[in-house]
Scaffold this motif. Structure first.
Motif, PDB file in Angstrom:
ATOM      1  N   LEU A 292      -8.226   9.934  22.778  1.00  0.00           N
ATOM      2  CA  LEU A 292      -9.228  10.909  22.987  1.00  0.00           C
ATOM      3  C   LEU A 292      -9.065  11.770  24.381  1.00  0.00           C
ATOM      4  CD1 LEU A 292     -12.367   9.091  21.641  1.00  0.00           C
ATOM      5  CD2 LEU A 292     -11.070  10.859  20.316  1.00  0.00           C
ATOM      6  N   LEU A 293      -8.756  11.077  25.468  1.00  0.00           N
ATOM      7  CA  LEU A 293      -8.477  11.850  26.555  1.00  0.00           C
ATOM      8  C   LEU A 293      -7.579  12.720  26.582  1.00  0.00           C
ATOM      9  CD1 LEU A 293      -9.170   8.599  28.957  1.00  0.00           C
ATOM     10  CD2 LEU A 293     -10.426  10.680  28.981  1.00  0.00           C
ATOM     11  N   ARG A 294      -6.454  12.256  25.876  1.00  0.00           N
ATOM     12  CA  ARG A 294      -5.175  12.953  25.561  1.00  0.00           C
ATOM     13  C   ARG A 294      -5.446  14.447  24.849  1.00  0.00           C
ATOM     14  NH1 ARG A 294      -0.907   8.918  26.329  1.00  0.00           N
ATOM     15  NH2 ARG A 294      -0.208   8.829  28.290  1.00  0.00           N
ATOM     16  N   ARG A 295      -6.331  14.024  23.738  1.00  0.00           N
ATOM     17  CA  ARG A 295      -6.591  15.144  22.612  1.00  0.00           C
ATOM     18  C   ARG A 295      -7.479  16.261  23.167  1.00  0.00           C
ATOM     19  NH1 ARG A 295      -4.443  13.894  17.597  1.00  0.00           N
ATOM     20  NH2 ARG A 295      -5.756  15.503  16.693  1.00  0.00           N
ATOM     21  N   ASN A 296      -8.310  15.688  23.887  1.00  0.00           N
ATOM     22  CA  ASN A 296      -9.529  16.602  24.648  1.00  0.00           C
ATOM     23  C   ASN A 296      -9.437  16.782  25.979  1.00  0.00           C
ATOM     24  OD1 ASN A 296     -10.547  17.238  21.839  1.00  0.00           O
ATOM     25  ND2 ASN A 296     -11.388  15.070  21.944  1.00  0.00           N
ATOM     26  N   ALA A 297      -8.230  17.085  26.636  1.00  0.00           N
ATOM     27  CA  ALA A 297      -8.103  17.029  27.887  1.00  0.00           C
ATOM     28  C   ALA A 297      -9.210  18.094  28.513  1.00  0.00           C
ATOM     29  CB  ALA A 297      -6.638  17.400  28.263  1.00  0.00           C
ATOM     30  N   ILE A 298      -9.465  17.836  29.850  1.00  0.00           N
ATOM     31  CA  ILE A 298     -10.369  18.733  30.549  1.00  0.00           C
ATOM     32  C   ILE A 298      -9.533  19.472  31.586  1.00  0.00           C
ATOM     33  CG2 ILE A 298     -12.064  19.105  32.023  1.00  0.00           C
ATOM     34  CD1 ILE A 298     -13.313  16.495  30.970  1.00  0.00           C
ATOM     35  N   GLY A 299      -9.166  20.523  31.440  1.00  0.00           N
ATOM     36  CA  GLY A 299      -8.240  21.401  32.338  1.00  0.00           C
ATOM     37  C   GLY A 299      -6.934  20.942  32.269  1.00  0.00           C
ATOM     38  N   GLY A 300      -6.330  20.758  33.444  1.00  0.00           N
ATOM     39  CA  GLY A 300      -4.892  20.213  33.527  1.00  0.00           C
ATOM     40  C   GLY A 300      -4.888  18.885  34.095  1.00  0.00           C
ATOM     41  N   MET A 301      -6.084  18.089  34.045  1.00  0.00           N
ATOM     42  CA  MET A 301      -6.212  16.721  34.570  1.00  0.00           C
ATOM     43  C   MET A 301      -5.463  15.830  34.062  1.00  0.00           C
ATOM     44  SD  MET A 301     -10.159  16.202  35.921  1.00  0.00           S
ATOM     45  CE  MET A 301     -10.947  17.004  34.750  1.00  0.00           C
ATOM     46  N   GLY A 304      -6.171   9.483  34.291  1.00  0.00           N
ATOM     47  CA  GLY A 304      -6.924   8.762  35.591  1.00  0.00           C
ATOM     48  C   GLY A 304      -7.954   9.574  35.952  1.00  0.00           C
ATOM     49  N   PRO A 305      -7.786  10.890  36.530  1.00  0.00           N
ATOM     50  CA  PRO A 305      -8.939  11.677  36.998  1.00  0.00           C
ATOM     51  C   PRO A 305      -9.885  12.080  35.801  1.00  0.00           C
ATOM     52  CG  PRO A 305      -6.721  12.484  37.758  1.00  0.00           C
ATOM     53  CD  PRO A 305      -6.486  11.472  36.644  1.00  0.00           C
ATOM     54  N   MET A 306      -9.459  12.163  34.364  1.00  0.00           N
ATOM     55  CA  MET A 306     -10.536  12.341  33.449  1.00  0.00           C
ATOM     56  C   MET A 306     -11.110  11.214  33.223  1.00  0.00           C
ATOM     57  SD  MET A 306      -8.898  14.562  30.587  1.00  0.00           S
ATOM     58  CE  MET A 306      -7.201  13.803  30.123  1.00  0.00           C
ATOM     59  N   ARG A 307     -10.846  10.165  33.184  1.00  0.00           N
ATOM     60  CA  ARG A 307     -11.752   8.860  33.150  1.00  0.00           C
ATOM     61  C   ARG A 307     -12.728   8.944  34.092  1.00  0.00           C
ATOM     62  NH1 ARG A 307      -9.746   3.694  34.237  1.00  0.00           N
ATOM     63  NH2 ARG A 307     -11.117   2.694  32.962  1.00  0.00           N
ATOM     64  N   LYS A 308     -12.505   9.403  35.298  1.00  0.00           N
ATOM     65  CA  LYS A 308     -13.497   9.217  36.663  1.00  0.00           C
ATOM     66  C   LYS A 308     -14.318  10.336  36.161  1.00  0.00           C
ATOM     67  CE  LYS A 308     -10.640   7.360  40.423  1.00  0.00           C
ATOM     68  NZ  LYS A 308     -10.117   7.536  41.526  1.00  0.00           N
ATOM     69  N   GLU A 309     -13.723  11.503  35.771  1.00  0.00           N
ATOM     70  CA  GLU A 309     -14.787  12.597  35.312  1.00  0.00           C
ATOM     71  C   GLU A 309     -15.953  12.092  34.226  1.00  0.00           C
ATOM     72  OE1 GLU A 309     -15.752  16.745  35.776  1.00  0.00           O
ATOM     73  OE2 GLU A 309     -14.455  15.778  37.083  1.00  0.00           O
ATOM     74  N   CYS A 310     -15.235  11.451  33.433  1.00  0.00           N
ATOM     75  CA  CYS A 310     -16.297  11.154  32.508  1.00  0.00           C
ATOM     76  C   CYS A 310     -17.378  10.076  32.832  1.00  0.00           C
ATOM     77  CB  CYS A 310     -15.428  10.504  31.165  1.00  0.00           C
ATOM     78  SG  CYS A 310     -14.484  11.741  30.352  1.00  0.00           S
ATOM     79  N   SER A 316     -18.927  15.781  30.672  1.00  0.00           N
ATOM     80  CA  SER A 316     -17.559  15.656  30.658  1.00  0.00           C
ATOM     81  C   SER A 316     -17.115  14.544  29.659  1.00  0.00           C
ATOM     82  CB  SER A 316     -16.871  15.548  31.713  1.00  0.00           C
ATOM     83  OG  SER A 316     -17.140  16.537  32.899  1.00  0.00           O
ATOM     84  N   ALA A 317     -17.945  13.547  29.445  1.00  0.00           N
ATOM     85  CA  ALA A 317     -17.622  12.356  28.642  1.00  0.00           C
ATOM     86  C   ALA A 317     -17.953  12.817  27.257  1.00  0.00           C
ATOM     87  CB  ALA A 317     -18.592  11.476  29.099  1.00  0.00           C
ATOM     88  N   LYS A 318     -19.126  13.629  27.011  1.00  0.00           N
ATOM     89  CA  LYS A 318     -19.536  14.178  25.703  1.00  0.00           C
ATOM     90  C   LYS A 318     -18.369  15.054  25.555  1.00  0.00           C
ATOM     91  CE  LYS A 318     -23.328  16.076  25.632  1.00  0.00           C
ATOM     92  NZ  LYS A 318     -24.870  16.760  25.520  1.00  0.00           N
ATOM     93  N   ARG A 319     -17.970  16.045  26.228  1.00  0.00           N
ATOM     94  CA  ARG A 319     -16.767  17.042  25.631  1.00  0.00           C
ATOM     95  C   ARG A 319     -15.670  16.202  25.271  1.00  0.00           C
ATOM     96  NH1 ARG A 319     -14.340  21.706  29.533  1.00  0.00           N
ATOM     97  NH2 ARG A 319     -12.422  22.376  28.164  1.00  0.00           N
TER      98      ARG A 319
END
Length: 331
Positions: A292-301, A304-310, A316-319
């Motif tokens: 899910l993190l790869r399919r719904n990436a936030i920006g160019g993160m 690892g950074p996306m896990r922290k963002e969520c 961000s987690a909902k997105r």
């Protein structure tokens, strides 16, 4: 899990019925230990299959990974065998094995649970077994299996056959060459393919055997040329050397894009969940989160950074996990 739930209890209540509040960490532990992986697999397999899309010609790599600390002192770490769709970054399924030696038994069990029609299944050398080749063909998929010392006679025969064809310049061979450069290294990869299987006396024992592949790799590091390394494969797929070159390379996606990320980003080897079915259930949840993190990436993160963002920001987690646009996902 409990601490995250208590921090976001009000927001989680938008999606979950929490009449008794957030479960305790003991409840999470008991549930993850007790739920049979087969039941959990039924819940997610159709969704994973839809996310993977059509598998015709797609590489599905099978490989096992030990969860190093998910065991009691003195016992061996459990190994989770995973089927990974290259390119789509989707785990199609997994099965637990007690040790690396039992992987040969576990692979047919995993294959029997998957819908693989049209896919090309790749496994490391431990999977080069007649029974596994039959199981792959029974699933209406093709196999591409490497030869090493676990099949010494077959390995020697195919290597000698392919080297003789290359040395003689046989026109029946197809050929492909590719050069990779980066990090101070140049890697030249040459691939030959032969569809001549008539000479091979044991061809009937390998279900629908259609050809042999030889890959030669030469690495130049800091201007110093290494020795050529040659590997051989058997396959049921009818294709040319260029297609096989790509398939052989894609097999390593399960190491680079799954196992490495689980270890380095998700710290899987540090997880101590070890009772009952907890090791494989936790492993499955991590793979779903990664997908899910790869399919719904936030920006160019990166992951690892996306896990922290969520973790920091519930929107961000909902997105990421609902595939929507932040606060609009709940609409």
């Amino acid at each position: 899990m409990e601490r995250y739930g208590r921090k976001h209890e009000a927001r989680l209540g938008e999606f979950l019925e929490l009449r008794n509040g957030i479960p305790s960490h003991d409840t999470f532990r008991r549930v993850l230990s007790m739920v049979r992986p087969a039941v959990m697999g039924v819940c997610v397999r159709l969704w994973q299959r839809a996310a993977a899309g059509r598998l015709k010609g797609v590489c599905v790599a099978l490989d096992g990974k030990a969860v190093r600390r998910a065991c009691a002192r003195g016992s061996g770490a459990p190994v989770v065998e995973t089927a990974w769709v290259d390119g789509a970054d989707v785990p199609l399924g997994e099965v637990r094995v007690d040790s690396k030696e039992n992987e040969i038994v576990a692979i047919p069990k995993l294959l029997s649970t998957l819908s693989l029609e049209g896919a090309v299944v790749t496994i490391d050398a431990i999977g080069c077994q007649r029974e596994i080749a039959r199981a792959i063909r029974a699933a209406k998929a093709h196999y591409l299996l490497p030869l090493k010392d676990n099949q010494p006679t077959l390995h020697a025969e195919v290597l000698t056959f392919m080297e003789d064809l290359v040395a003689s310049g046989a026109k029946s061979l197809t050929f492909s060459r590719h050069v990779d450069k980066g990090h101070g290294r140049v890697e030249v990869r040459r691939v030959w393919h032969s569809s001549d299987v008539a000479w091979f006396a044991d061809r009937a024992q390998w279900k629908d055997l259609a050809g042999f592949v030889m890959v030669e790799t030469v690495r130049t590091v800091n201007g110093v040329d290494g020795k050529p390394e040659r590997r051989c494969f058997i396959t049921s797929l009818k294709a040319d050397a260029k297609a096989f070159r790509k398939l052989v390379r894609r097999h390593w996606g399960i190491e680079n894009r799954l196992h490495w990320v689980l270890d380095v980003v998700f710290l899987e080897d540090q997880c101590r969940a070890r009772t009952g079915h907890a090791p494989e259930n936790c492993s499955a949840l991590r793979k779903i989160a990664l997908m899910l993190l790869r399919r719904n990436a936030i920006g160019g993160m990166g992951v690892g950074p996306m896990r922290k963002e969520c973790a920091w920001d519930f929107s961000s987690a909902k997105r990421v996990f609902l595939g929507g646009e932040g606060e609009e996902a709940a609409a």
